[in-house]
Design a protein around this motif. Structure first.
Motif, PDB file in Angstrom:
ATOM      1  N   SER A  39       0.835  -1.209   0.000  1.00 45.26           N
ATOM      2  CA  SER A  39       0.000   0.000   0.000  1.00 45.26           C
ATOM      3  C   SER A  39       0.864   1.250   0.000  1.00 45.26           C
ATOM      4  O   SER A  39       0.545   2.243  -0.662  1.00 45.26           O
ATOM      5  CB  SER A  39      -0.924   0.001   1.223  1.00 45.26           C
ATOM      6  N   LEU A  40       1.979   1.215   0.740  1.00 43.82           N
ATOM      7  CA  LEU A  40       2.897   2.352   0.773  1.00 43.82           C
ATOM      8  C   LEU A  40       3.509   2.585  -0.611  1.00 43.82           C
ATOM      9  O   LEU A  40       3.643   3.733  -1.054  1.00 43.82           O
ATOM     10  CB  LEU A  40       3.995   2.101   1.803  1.00 43.82           C
ATOM     11  N   ILE A  41       3.863   1.515  -1.295  1.00 44.71           N
ATOM     12  CA  ILE A  41       4.426   1.637  -2.645  1.00 44.71           C
ATOM     13  C   ILE A  41       3.394   2.222  -3.605  1.00 44.71           C
ATOM     14  O   ILE A  41       3.733   3.080  -4.441  1.00 44.71           O
ATOM     15  CB  ILE A  41       4.909   0.267  -3.152  1.00 44.71           C
ATOM     16  N   MET A 174       7.198   2.527  14.383  1.00 39.47           N
ATOM     17  CA  MET A 174       7.812   3.115  13.194  1.00 39.47           C
ATOM     18  C   MET A 174       6.791   3.238  12.065  1.00 39.47           C
ATOM     19  O   MET A 174       6.687   4.277  11.399  1.00 39.47           O
ATOM     20  CB  MET A 174       8.986   2.251  12.731  1.00 39.47           C
ATOM     21  N   GLN A 175       6.012   2.179  11.846  1.00 38.00           N
ATOM     22  CA  GLN A 175       5.005   2.197  10.792  1.00 38.00           C
ATOM     23  C   GLN A 175       3.959   3.290  11.052  1.00 38.00           C
ATOM     24  O   GLN A 175       3.526   3.993  10.141  1.00 38.00           O
ATOM     25  CB  GLN A 175       4.319   0.836  10.707  1.00 38.00           C
ATOM     26  N   ASP A 189      12.196  11.961  -1.752  1.00 33.88           N
ATOM     27  CA  ASP A 189      13.215  11.379  -0.882  1.00 33.88           C
ATOM     28  C   ASP A 189      12.596  10.799   0.393  1.00 33.88           C
ATOM     29  O   ASP A 189      13.005   9.736   0.869  1.00 33.88           O
ATOM     30  CB  ASP A 189      14.267  12.424  -0.510  1.00 33.88           C
ATOM     31  N   GLU A 190      11.629  11.522   0.934  1.00 31.76           N
ATOM     32  CA  GLU A 190      10.946  11.025   2.129  1.00 31.76           C
ATOM     33  C   GLU A 190      10.259   9.702   1.839  1.00 31.76           C
ATOM     34  O   GLU A 190      10.400   8.729   2.586  1.00 31.76           O
ATOM     35  CB  GLU A 190       9.896  12.045   2.595  1.00 31.76           C
ATOM     36  N   LEU A 191       9.509   9.669   0.757  1.00 32.59           N
ATOM     37  CA  LEU A 191       8.749   8.469   0.401  1.00 32.59           C
ATOM     38  C   LEU A 191       9.664   7.273   0.181  1.00 32.59           C
ATOM     39  O   LEU A 191       9.365   6.152   0.606  1.00 32.59           O
ATOM     40  CB  LEU A 191       7.908   8.727  -0.850  1.00 32.59           C
ATOM     41  N   GLU A 192      10.779   7.505  -0.495  1.00 30.49           N
ATOM     42  CA  GLU A 192      11.711   6.417  -0.751  1.00 30.49           C
ATOM     43  C   GLU A 192      12.341   5.932   0.554  1.00 30.49           C
ATOM     44  O   GLU A 192      12.522   4.725   0.758  1.00 30.49           O
ATOM     45  CB  GLU A 192      12.804   6.869  -1.727  1.00 30.49           C
ATOM     46  N   ARG A 195       9.779   3.833   2.368  1.00 28.36           N
ATOM     47  CA  ARG A 195       9.633   2.518   1.748  1.00 28.36           C
ATOM     48  C   ARG A 195      10.782   1.595   2.169  1.00 28.36           C
ATOM     49  O   ARG A 195      10.571   0.431   2.513  1.00 28.36           O
ATOM     50  CB  ARG A 195       9.602   2.639   0.229  1.00 28.36           C
ATOM     51  N   ILE A 196      11.992   2.137   2.150  1.00 30.83           N
ATOM     52  CA  ILE A 196      13.169   1.347   2.519  1.00 30.83           C
ATOM     53  C   ILE A 196      13.092   0.908   3.980  1.00 30.83           C
ATOM     54  O   ILE A 196      13.337  -0.263   4.310  1.00 30.83           O
ATOM     55  CB  ILE A 196      14.463   2.149   2.269  1.00 30.83           C
ATOM     56  N   MET A 197      12.740   1.838   4.870  1.00 27.27           N
ATOM     57  CA  MET A 197      12.678   1.510   6.289  1.00 27.27           C
ATOM     58  C   MET A 197      11.571   0.501   6.573  1.00 27.27           C
ATOM     59  O   MET A 197      11.730  -0.397   7.412  1.00 27.27           O
ATOM     60  CB  MET A 197      12.461   2.779   7.117  1.00 27.27           C
ATOM     61  N   TRP A 198      10.447   0.641   5.888  1.00 29.13           N
ATOM     62  CA  TRP A 198       9.328  -0.298   6.078  1.00 29.13           C
ATOM     63  C   TRP A 198       9.769  -1.707   5.665  1.00 29.13           C
ATOM     64  O   TRP A 198       9.426  -2.698   6.322  1.00 29.13           O
ATOM     65  CB  TRP A 198       8.129   0.137   5.240  1.00 29.13           C
TER      66      TRP A 198
END
Length: 217
Positions: A39-41, A174-175, A189-192, A195-198
């Motif tokens: 969903s985040l992607i 975190m989520q 940059d925030e979104l990427e 996504r990486i941290m998730w």
């Protein structure tokens, strides 16, 4: 007196059963993490689509084509950011749907975490209900099980639950922070990074989870 002399079940077996139920909840949480990641992607893709024009206007070929077709329709399309109204609407719908799905995942994940906490407390109570003398007596009657390296005793099972609960709780927090930060102004940059941290899940040690699962198979 009623209940006096009643034999309490082996605490090792009892807490291992609680651990098994606990790990079922952990697996359900893992499944929600994957649903949330997708969903985040989708949110990220929809927002990026709104930001980037579908026509590369700096291309000389594209410039020439546009110049040769300076119709009202083409002009309106370019003025709209090279995104037609339908695609724009669909992207906004996808973003809103993704946010709703993420919120739903968090709600379900929170319920799981509350249940994990209850199971952890249940395991702690099971340990406390057995005095040192009684525990020693029971363990003497099952020496082979105690000395077997393949199975953990009650105290170690409870420790596994405490460690995994802490990891899962931090992962959920975190989520929660990521979802609360999402909006139409979130930078690429925030979104990427989100996504990486998730996906990376820095608070979760997979080896510990696998070790616990091995105890309940």
């Amino acid at each position: 007196m009623e209940g006096e002399g009643k034999v309490i079940s082996n605490p090792d077996d009892e807490v291992r059963e609680i651990l098994a139920e606990f790990m079922v909840g952990v697996i359900k949480f893992e499944e929600l993490v994957e649903v949330g990641r997708k969903s985040l992607i989708r949110f990220q893709q929809a927002l990026e689509f709104l930001r980037h024009p579908s026509i590369y206007e700096s291309s000389e070929l594209v410039k020439n084509i546009l110049k040769m077709n300076e119709t009202m329709r083409v002009t309106a399309y370019i003025e709209a950011g090279c995104i037609n109204a339908y695609d724009s609407t669909q992207s906004v719908v996808q973003m809103n749907t993704s946010l709703c799905n993420l919120q739903d995942c968090l709600t379900k994940a929170n319920d799981i975490i509350n249940n994990l906490e209850n199971l952890m407390d249940k395991a702690g109570n099971a340990l406390c209900m057995n005095s040192d003398d009684q525990l020693e007596t029971e363990l003497q009657g099952s020496e082979q099980e105690v000395t077997s390296p393949e199975k953990l005793d009650a105290a170690n099972c409870a420790s596994f639950m405490a460690v995994i609960y802490s990891m899962v709780k931090q992962d959920y927090t975190m989520q929660e922070k990521i979802v609360s930060s999402l909006n139409f102004k979130s930078s690429s940059d925030e979104l990427e990074s989100y996504r990486i941290m998730w996906t990376l899940r820095p608070f979760v040690d997979d080896d510990v989870v696998h070790q616990a699962l091995a105890q309940v198979k």
